[in-house]
Design a protein around this motif. Sequence first.
Motif, PDB file in Angstrom:
ATOM      1  N   GLN A  56     -48.286  -4.244 -26.682  1.00 28.14           N
ATOM      2  CA  GLN A  56     -48.854  -3.867 -27.978  1.00 28.14           C
ATOM      3  C   GLN A  56     -49.641  -5.032 -28.570  1.00 28.14           C
ATOM      4  OE1 GLN A  56     -48.226  -0.833 -29.823  1.00 28.14           O
ATOM      5  NE2 GLN A  56     -49.431  -1.503 -31.565  1.00 28.14           N
ATOM      6  N   GLU A  57     -49.078  -6.237 -28.510  1.00 28.19           N
ATOM      7  CA  GLU A  57     -49.750  -7.411 -29.054  1.00 28.19           C
ATOM      8  C   GLU A  57     -51.034  -7.719 -28.287  1.00 28.19           C
ATOM      9  OE1 GLU A  57     -46.923 -10.524 -28.782  1.00 28.19           O
ATOM     10  OE2 GLU A  57     -45.493  -9.611 -30.188  1.00 28.19           O
ATOM     11  N   GLU A  58     -50.959  -7.678 -26.962  1.00 24.37           N
ATOM     12  CA  GLU A  58     -52.128  -8.027 -26.142  1.00 24.37           C
ATOM     13  C   GLU A  58     -53.249  -7.013 -26.304  1.00 24.37           C
ATOM     14  OE1 GLU A  58     -52.647 -10.795 -24.364  1.00 24.37           O
ATOM     15  OE2 GLU A  58     -50.743 -11.546 -25.135  1.00 24.37           O
ATOM     16  N   MET A  59     -52.904  -5.756 -26.411  1.00 21.38           N
ATOM     17  CA  MET A  59     -53.928  -4.739 -26.638  1.00 21.38           C
ATOM     18  C   MET A  59     -54.586  -4.928 -28.004  1.00 21.38           C
ATOM     19  SD  MET A  59     -54.474  -2.534 -24.139  1.00 21.38           S
ATOM     20  CE  MET A  59     -53.720  -1.729 -22.716  1.00 21.38           C
ATOM     21  N   GLY A  60     -53.783  -5.302 -28.993  1.00 20.17           N
ATOM     22  CA  GLY A  60     -54.352  -5.571 -30.309  1.00 20.17           C
ATOM     23  C   GLY A  60     -55.361  -6.696 -30.269  1.00 20.17           C
ATOM     24  N   LEU A  61     -55.057  -7.734 -29.503  1.00 21.54           N
ATOM     25  CA  LEU A  61     -55.998  -8.852 -29.355  1.00 21.54           C
ATOM     26  C   LEU A  61     -57.244  -8.424 -28.586  1.00 21.54           C
ATOM     27  CD1 LEU A  61     -53.485 -11.719 -28.467  1.00 21.54           C
ATOM     28  CD2 LEU A  61     -54.712 -11.411 -30.628  1.00 21.54           C
ATOM     29  N   LEU A  62     -57.048  -7.616 -27.538  1.00 20.16           N
ATOM     30  CA  LEU A  62     -58.176  -7.197 -26.707  1.00 20.16           C
ATOM     31  C   LEU A  62     -59.168  -6.359 -27.497  1.00 20.16           C
ATOM     32  CD1 LEU A  62     -59.349  -7.078 -23.797  1.00 20.16           C
ATOM     33  CD2 LEU A  62     -58.055  -4.966 -23.493  1.00 20.16           C
ATOM     34  N   PHE A  63     -58.645  -5.449 -28.326  1.00 20.25           N
ATOM     35  CA  PHE A  63     -59.524  -4.531 -29.047  1.00 20.25           C
ATOM     36  C   PHE A  63     -59.782  -4.969 -30.483  1.00 20.25           C
ATOM     37  CE2 PHE A  63     -57.788  -1.916 -25.628  1.00 20.25           C
ATOM     38  CZ  PHE A  63     -58.958  -1.403 -25.089  1.00 20.25           C
ATOM     39  N   GLY A  64     -59.160  -6.053 -30.916  1.00 20.33           N
ATOM     40  CA  GLY A  64     -59.481  -6.652 -32.203  1.00 20.33           C
ATOM     41  C   GLY A  64     -59.098  -5.848 -33.410  1.00 20.33           C
ATOM     42  N   ARG A  65     -57.950  -5.154 -33.339  1.00 17.34           N
ATOM     43  CA  ARG A  65     -57.539  -4.372 -34.493  1.00 17.34           C
ATOM     44  C   ARG A  65     -56.074  -3.957 -34.364  1.00 17.34           C
ATOM     45  NH1 ARG A  65     -60.794   0.704 -35.372  1.00 17.34           N
ATOM     46  NH2 ARG A  65     -62.502  -0.752 -35.089  1.00 17.34           N
ATOM     47  N   ASP A  66     -55.521  -3.452 -35.451  1.00 16.81           N
ATOM     48  CA  ASP A  66     -54.205  -2.840 -35.417  1.00 16.81           C
ATOM     49  C   ASP A  66     -54.318  -1.493 -34.704  1.00 16.81           C
ATOM     50  OD1 ASP A  66     -53.032  -4.938 -36.819  1.00 16.81           O
ATOM     51  OD2 ASP A  66     -53.425  -4.016 -38.763  1.00 16.81           O
ATOM     52  N   LEU A  67     -53.456  -1.263 -33.769  1.00 14.26           N
ATOM     53  CA  LEU A  67     -53.521  -0.046 -32.973  1.00 14.26           C
ATOM     54  C   LEU A  67     -52.121   0.311 -32.507  1.00 14.26           C
ATOM     55  CD1 LEU A  67     -53.147  -1.594 -30.102  1.00 14.26           C
ATOM     56  CD2 LEU A  67     -55.635  -1.671 -30.091  1.00 14.26           C
ATOM     57  N   GLY A 196     -71.046  -6.595 -18.972  1.00 17.21           N
ATOM     58  CA  GLY A 196     -70.999  -7.996 -19.355  1.00 17.21           C
ATOM     59  C   GLY A 196     -70.793  -8.207 -20.843  1.00 17.21           C
ATOM     60  N   VAL A 197     -70.064  -7.284 -21.489  1.00 24.59           N
ATOM     61  CA  VAL A 197     -69.791  -7.389 -22.920  1.00 24.59           C
ATOM     62  C   VAL A 197     -68.291  -7.294 -23.133  1.00 24.59           C
ATOM     63  CG1 VAL A 197     -72.020  -6.376 -23.539  1.00 24.59           C
ATOM     64  CG2 VAL A 197     -70.017  -4.891 -23.299  1.00 24.59           C
ATOM     65  N   GLN A 198     -67.848  -7.581 -24.355  1.00 21.84           N
ATOM     66  CA  GLN A 198     -66.449  -7.396 -24.694  1.00 21.84           C
ATOM     67  C   GLN A 198     -66.117  -5.906 -24.683  1.00 21.84           C
ATOM     68  OE1 GLN A 198     -64.154  -9.910 -25.324  1.00 21.84           O
ATOM     69  NE2 GLN A 198     -65.794 -11.298 -24.686  1.00 21.84           N
ATOM     70  N   VAL A 199     -64.912  -5.570 -24.231  1.00 16.33           N
ATOM     71  CA  VAL A 199     -64.549  -4.154 -24.157  1.00 16.33           C
ATOM     72  C   VAL A 199     -64.548  -3.520 -25.541  1.00 16.33           C
ATOM     73  CG1 VAL A 199     -62.055  -4.540 -24.284  1.00 16.33           C
ATOM     74  CG2 VAL A 199     -62.933  -2.521 -23.105  1.00 16.33           C
ATOM     75  N   ARG A 200     -64.263  -4.302 -26.560  1.00 16.89           N
ATOM     76  CA  ARG A 200     -64.257  -3.735 -27.913  1.00 16.89           C
ATOM     77  C   ARG A 200     -65.661  -3.313 -28.354  1.00 16.89           C
ATOM     78  NH1 ARG A 200     -62.542  -9.066 -31.294  1.00 16.89           N
ATOM     79  NH2 ARG A 200     -61.015  -9.065 -29.607  1.00 16.89           N
ATOM     80  N   ASP A 201     -66.698  -3.890 -27.718  1.00 14.35           N
ATOM     81  CA  ASP A 201     -68.066  -3.556 -28.108  1.00 14.35           C
ATOM     82  C   ASP A 201     -68.384  -2.090 -27.869  1.00 14.35           C
ATOM     83  OD1 ASP A 201     -68.485  -6.191 -28.839  1.00 14.35           O
ATOM     84  OD2 ASP A 201     -69.528  -6.737 -26.993  1.00 14.35           O
ATOM     85  N   PHE A 202     -67.782  -1.486 -26.848  1.00 19.81           N
ATOM     86  CA  PHE A 202     -68.075  -0.083 -26.570  1.00 19.81           C
ATOM     87  C   PHE A 202     -66.851   0.801 -26.758  1.00 19.81           C
ATOM     88  CE2 PHE A 202     -67.293  -2.094 -22.402  1.00 19.81           C
ATOM     89  CZ  PHE A 202     -66.291  -1.284 -21.872  1.00 19.81           C
ATOM     90  N   TRP A 267     -57.838  -8.001 -14.866  1.00 22.95           N
ATOM     91  CA  TRP A 267     -58.423  -6.653 -14.859  1.00 22.95           C
ATOM     92  C   TRP A 267     -59.933  -6.717 -14.695  1.00 22.95           C
ATOM     93  CZ3 TRP A 267     -60.580  -3.670 -19.278  1.00 22.95           C
ATOM     94  CH2 TRP A 267     -60.979  -4.491 -20.339  1.00 22.95           C
ATOM     95  N   LEU A 268     -60.562  -7.717 -15.335  1.00 22.32           N
ATOM     96  CA  LEU A 268     -62.016  -7.854 -15.216  1.00 22.32           C
ATOM     97  C   LEU A 268     -62.419  -8.461 -13.874  1.00 22.32           C
ATOM     98  CD1 LEU A 268     -63.159  -9.029 -18.762  1.00 22.32           C
ATOM     99  CD2 LEU A 268     -63.621  -6.842 -17.644  1.00 22.32           C
TER     100      LEU A 268
END
Length: 355
Positions: A56-67, A196-202, A267-268
């Motif tokens: 949960q914590e790592e996904m929050g960091l990856l996507f930059g939000r509470d989730l 070549g972008v952050q996953v949160r970008d899309f 993963w990348l």
Amino acid sequence: MVSTGTESTRLHDPSVKGFASDNYSGIHPEVLAALAAANGGHQVAYGEDAYTARLQEEMGLLFGRDLEVFPVFNGTGANVLSLQSLLPRWGAVICASTAHINCDENGAPERVGGMKLLAVPTTNGKLTPELIDKEAWGFGDEHRAQPLAVSITQTTELGTCYTPAEVRAICEHAHSLGMKVHMDGARLANAAASLGVQVRDFTSDAGVDILSFGGTKNGIMFGEAVVALNPQAADGLIYLRKMNMQLSSKMRFISAQLLALLEDGLWLKSAGHANAMAARLRAGVETIPGVQCTQPTESNGVFAILPDGVAGRLREKFRFYDWNEAAREVRWMCSFDTTEADVDAFIAALRAELG
């Protein structure tokens, strides 16, 4: 190798590889190590374990939000759960006609999820606001299933990638019509590596409400995750997961695998390697007379039309699938463990078949 007692039993030749699916590959060694490290002792069942909390914590960091993160067993389960949480019982989902939920999930969205799919033909597997509008009508009409969600696949079933701008345009349009957006991210890592972008970008920054986060096609044994990027848009996931038989009692072993993927960017790296092998394959086969590539190679798949009879002979050496048998179109997929030697051997075999 076949043995008895406590010794390992191997019933296949691990040197044999094909190009049928990235599901055919084994488990990444780092993921296997993570599974072993998560073993032993007791952890609370059904997701109340240290590994699921860390995920949960790592996904929050990856996507930059509470989730909210809900590990599940497989991709079909992730898709059905995600869409169920977005819709009332009278809801419908707009998707590409080639979408996995439409073609490869044996009616699970309709039969298990209880939703109607409104499939739209596309040229490259990608929806657009204009294509969505072909089915985004009849709001308030009691005779029509209400189009209340859009589902897109990243990468698409044709190996193409949505750019951040394309996803943002879809989300803005869907939201303006009162619809929510689901992304089937079975090959999400391949898209991030390709773009070549952050996953949160899309995803999260582009407005996606809920995501099926893929792992099985990228080197884990089993498991995916439903990621509610906008928890307010998704309702009842904790109940729906159990109802749909996707609640794992020993959830730590799904979460530990997904954590291994996220750690140090595995993963990348794995997805980037698979993409690179597909690019190498594309570069080799498109120089062979008689081979016609049909889709851009933007991720880890290559689509091509072969002369009559060639696919059958080539399959005697390498496993792969027809995509459109009537058109003699085939699909070749690369994985995290595909090597340059594997690709070159396949190219040489195809060249020999075509004389």
